[in-house]
Design an enzyme around this catalytic site. Sequence first.
Site, short mmCIF file in Angstrom:
data_model
loop_
_atom_site.label_atom_id
_atom_site.label_comp_id
_atom_site.label_asym_id
_atom_site.label_seq_id
_atom_site.Cartn_x
_atom_site.Cartn_y
_atom_site.Cartn_z
N GLY A 194 44.96 -32.72 -79.45
CA GLY A 194 45.90 -32.80 -78.34
C GLY A 194 45.25 -32.32 -77.07
O GLY A 194 44.17 -31.76 -77.10
N LYS A 206 52.41 -41.08 -72.02
CA LYS A 206 52.57 -42.08 -70.97
C LYS A 206 54.05 -42.25 -70.63
O LYS A 206 54.43 -42.32 -69.46
CB LYS A 206 51.99 -43.42 -71.42
CG LYS A 206 50.47 -43.42 -71.44
CD LYS A 206 49.96 -44.74 -71.97
CE LYS A 206 48.45 -44.80 -71.92
NZ LYS A 206 47.93 -46.00 -72.59
N SER A 237 43.67 -49.72 -71.50
CA SER A 237 45.12 -49.76 -71.63
C SER A 237 45.82 -50.25 -70.38
O SER A 237 47.01 -50.46 -70.37
CB SER A 237 45.65 -48.40 -72.06
OG SER A 237 45.59 -47.52 -70.99
#
Length: 800
Positions: free
Chosen positions: A358, A724, A681
Site C-alpha cells: 500500500g 482513484k 491507465s
Amino acid sequence: MLRMPMIPLRGISILPNSVQHFDIGRSKSIEALNAAMEDDSMIFLTAQKNLEIEDPKEGDYYDIGVICKIKQVLKLPGDAMRLLVSGVSRGRIDSIDFEEPYIQVYVEDLSRHEKVINYNISESDLETEAMKRVLMEAFEELVTIGGKISPESISSLEQIDDVNKFTDVVASYLPINIKEKQKILETLDIKTRLEELRLLVEKEIQIMKIEEKINRRVKKQINKTQKDYYLREQMRAIQKELGDGEVEETEEMRKYMKKAESLDLDEEVATKVKEEIQRLGKVGSTSAEAGVIRNYLDCILDLPWNKETEDRIDIKMARDILDEDHYGLKDVKERILEYLAIRKLSDNPKAPILCLVGPPGVGKTSIAKSVSRSVERKFIRMSLGGVRDEAEIRGHRRTYIGAIPGRIISSIRKVGTKNPVFLLDEIDKLSGDFRGDPASALLEVLDPEQNSTFTDHYLELPFDLSKVMFITTANTLNTIPGPLLDRMEVIRISGYTRDEKFNIAKKYLLPKQLKEHGLSEEKMTISDNALYEIIDSYTREAGVRNLEREIANLCRKVGKDIVEGISKKARITNNNIVKYLGNKKFRIELIAEQSQIGLVRGLAWTSVGGETLSIEVNIMPGNGKVQLTGKLGDVMKESAMTGISYIRSRMKVLNIDLKFFKEHDIHIHVPEGATPKDGPSAGIAMATAVISAIIGEKIDNKLAMTGEVTLRGTVLPVGGIKEKVLAAHRAGIDRVILPIDNKRDIDEVPNKVKKDIEFTFVKNMDEVIKKVFGKELDDININKGFETVSDVKENNYENK
Ligand code: ADP
C-alpha cells in the site's frame, strides 16, 4: 612624568631592551596607536591580568610595564595592525589621564631606580658581577641540555656589559610564563633580579632533565614491544616449520572458551569457535589479525544460536491489540488474524510470508509492530530501499579488510533472539547491479527450504532463520521480482478516505501526539472542522503520515507557547489554524467549472494515492504531428499513440475525413508538468479527449474515467481503483467510467462514496464514446466539431 597612550597586552608581555612584534585589533588599542603615531611614537605597554576582559579598566592591568618606541606599523587584513616595538625602559603608571576613547596615562620612568654599576668601586658591584657570571653559567648549561634555546643566544649574551640589559635579554630567552616575566619586570633591585633569574633557569634545567628521563623510558617501552613482536613472529614461523604445535593458552583464550562452553553450541559452530580461538593464540595478541579474529569471535558468541522467545498466539488478544493500535482496516486485521491462527494450528515452517502492500503512511509498519506485540516476539525493521549490493544482505567475506556480517545477521545479533518478527521494508525498492543480485540473496532468506541454513559470507557458518516471522512491505507489486512474489501472501492496504483519516486523527494520532509532547487534552483541542482542514489543505496523501506530522507540529507550537507562558491552553479552529501551520499547502483539484471540448478528467494512481488528471487536447492545421507534453512517461506516451491509432483505424465509423490526420497536428497535454505521470491507465481518457477535439463535442465536466486501451479499442482493467475513485469523489466527480474487468474492485469502495457516484463499466471504446457523447458512432458529425476546435473553414472537408 611622561604622558602617553597605553595599550594593555593580552597573552604577551614585553621587556625593556628587546624588540618584539605583536598584533592589535581592539578599537581602543588602535586609537591609542594612532594617538602615539601622531605624537612621538612613544607608547606604554603593560600586561592585562585577566585575558578575558575585552575592555580593561584601571586595576585590570599591571601598573608596571614598559615604555616603548614604535618602530613599524603594518596594516593587516580587517582592522588589525601589526606593530614592531622596541622596549626602552621600565615604567610605572602614576595616574590615568583618561580612559576614553583610548587609555592615556602619566608614567614614571623607572630607569633611574636601576643600578648602574661602576666596576671595581664597591664590593657590592663585584658581587653583582659574580652573580651575573653564575647566571650565565647556568644559562649555558640549560642551552646545552635543552635544545630549545638557540646556542647563538650565548654569544649574544656574552657581548652585553650592562647588567640590566643582560637580565632582560636572559629573561626574554627563557620559556617562562607571563606572571614570571612580570615579576622580573617589577623587580628593580638588580641583585634580586639576578637571583630570581638564576632560580628560574635552575628550575628549567630540572624540568629538562625530567623530560629527558621520560623520553628515554617511552623509547625503551617501544623497543620492547617491537622486540616482542619480532620474537613472536619468529616463533610463529618456527611453529609453522615444525607443524602446528600446541599454543600456550592465554587468559583471553580461556575467556572465549568459557563463553563458548556456556552457550551450548552446535558441533559445527563449536568446532569453528575452537579453531578460531587457537588461531588467536597463534597470531599473538598484538597483531592486526588478532583484532579481526576477536571481532569474529565476538560476533559468533553474541548471536542467539539457541535463544528464542516463547510465542503467545491468542487470537482474541491479538485482535484486541490490533484494534487498540489501528482504526478501521477490518479486512486487513481479519487476514492477519487468519494468518496467526494458521500458524498456531500447524507450526509449519513453510507458512507464506506476509506482504503488506500500500501507499506510504497507511500503517504497514505499525501493523507489523502490533503483530510482534501480540505474539510477544521481538521486532526488527530493516529497510531494503536502495539496497543494491548482495553483500548488504549476506555480508562480506572475512578476507575483505573491515568485513562485517550482512544486515540480516547483524539485526539478529542486535535483537538477541532467533525468532523475532522481522520487517523487510520496501521490498519493491530492491535493485540489483554489478555487485550481485540482492533479490536472490533475499529469496534465500525467505525460502523455507533454504533459510534454516542461511550462510552469511562473513560468518561462514549456517544460521537458522526458519524461526523468524518475516513480514514484508511494498508500495507496489509491479517491481517485486516474480520468484519473491510467489513466496508471499499479499495483503493490500489502500488509502484512507477523508472520513477515515479524520477518525484516525481524532482517535489515534492526536492522543498519541499529545502524549508524546507531554500535553493533556485540556491543554490542546482541535475542532472537527480544523481537523478536516488539515486533511484537505495541509496534506495530500493516501496514508496519514503527513497528517500525523502536522498534528505533531501543532503540539510543538502549542507546547512552546505554554512553556513560554504566552498561553495556558489552546483550541485550534479553522480561524487560527493558519497561525499555527502557516498558509495552506494544497488545494483540492476540483472539477473544471464547465464542460469543454477536448478536456477530459482522467484518474491516476501514484504512490501517494489516487489523483485526478485533466487531459487537454488541441487540434491545429499541420502535417500529422502528434505532440505529447506534461512530463509523461514512456508507457503513457505509447498509450496515447495507441489511442490515436485506434481512432485512425475507426475513421470511417467515426465519420472522420480520411485526410484529416495528414493535414492536422494533435497536441495532448496533461497539466501540472512537474509531477511525472506514467502508466497505461489514462488510455481511454486520452483517446476520448482526442475524439472530443476532432468531433467538437463537449465532455461532461463531472465525468471521469480510467482504463487501458488496445489498438483494437478493447478496454483493459487497471490498478488502484479504490484510490482513484476516492480521488474522483474528493474532486466532485459524479460519474466514473471503468473497465468491465474492474467491476469487482468496486466492493472495496466505501458505501458513502458508492452512493454519490454512478459507475459505468465498459468493454471497449465504442461503449466509452456512447457513454461520453451520448450517441451511436454513426451519428457523429466530424465537420461540426472540428470547426469549433481550430477555426478551420468547413469547406476544407467537403471532399470526404
Ligand atoms: P507505512 O509503514 O505504511 O508507511 P506507518 O506504519 O509508518 O505507515 O504509519 C504512519 C503513522 O500512521 C503511524 O504512526 C501509524 O501508527 C499511523 N496509522 C496508520 N494507519 C493507522 C490506522 N488505521 N489507525 C491508527 N493509526 C494509523
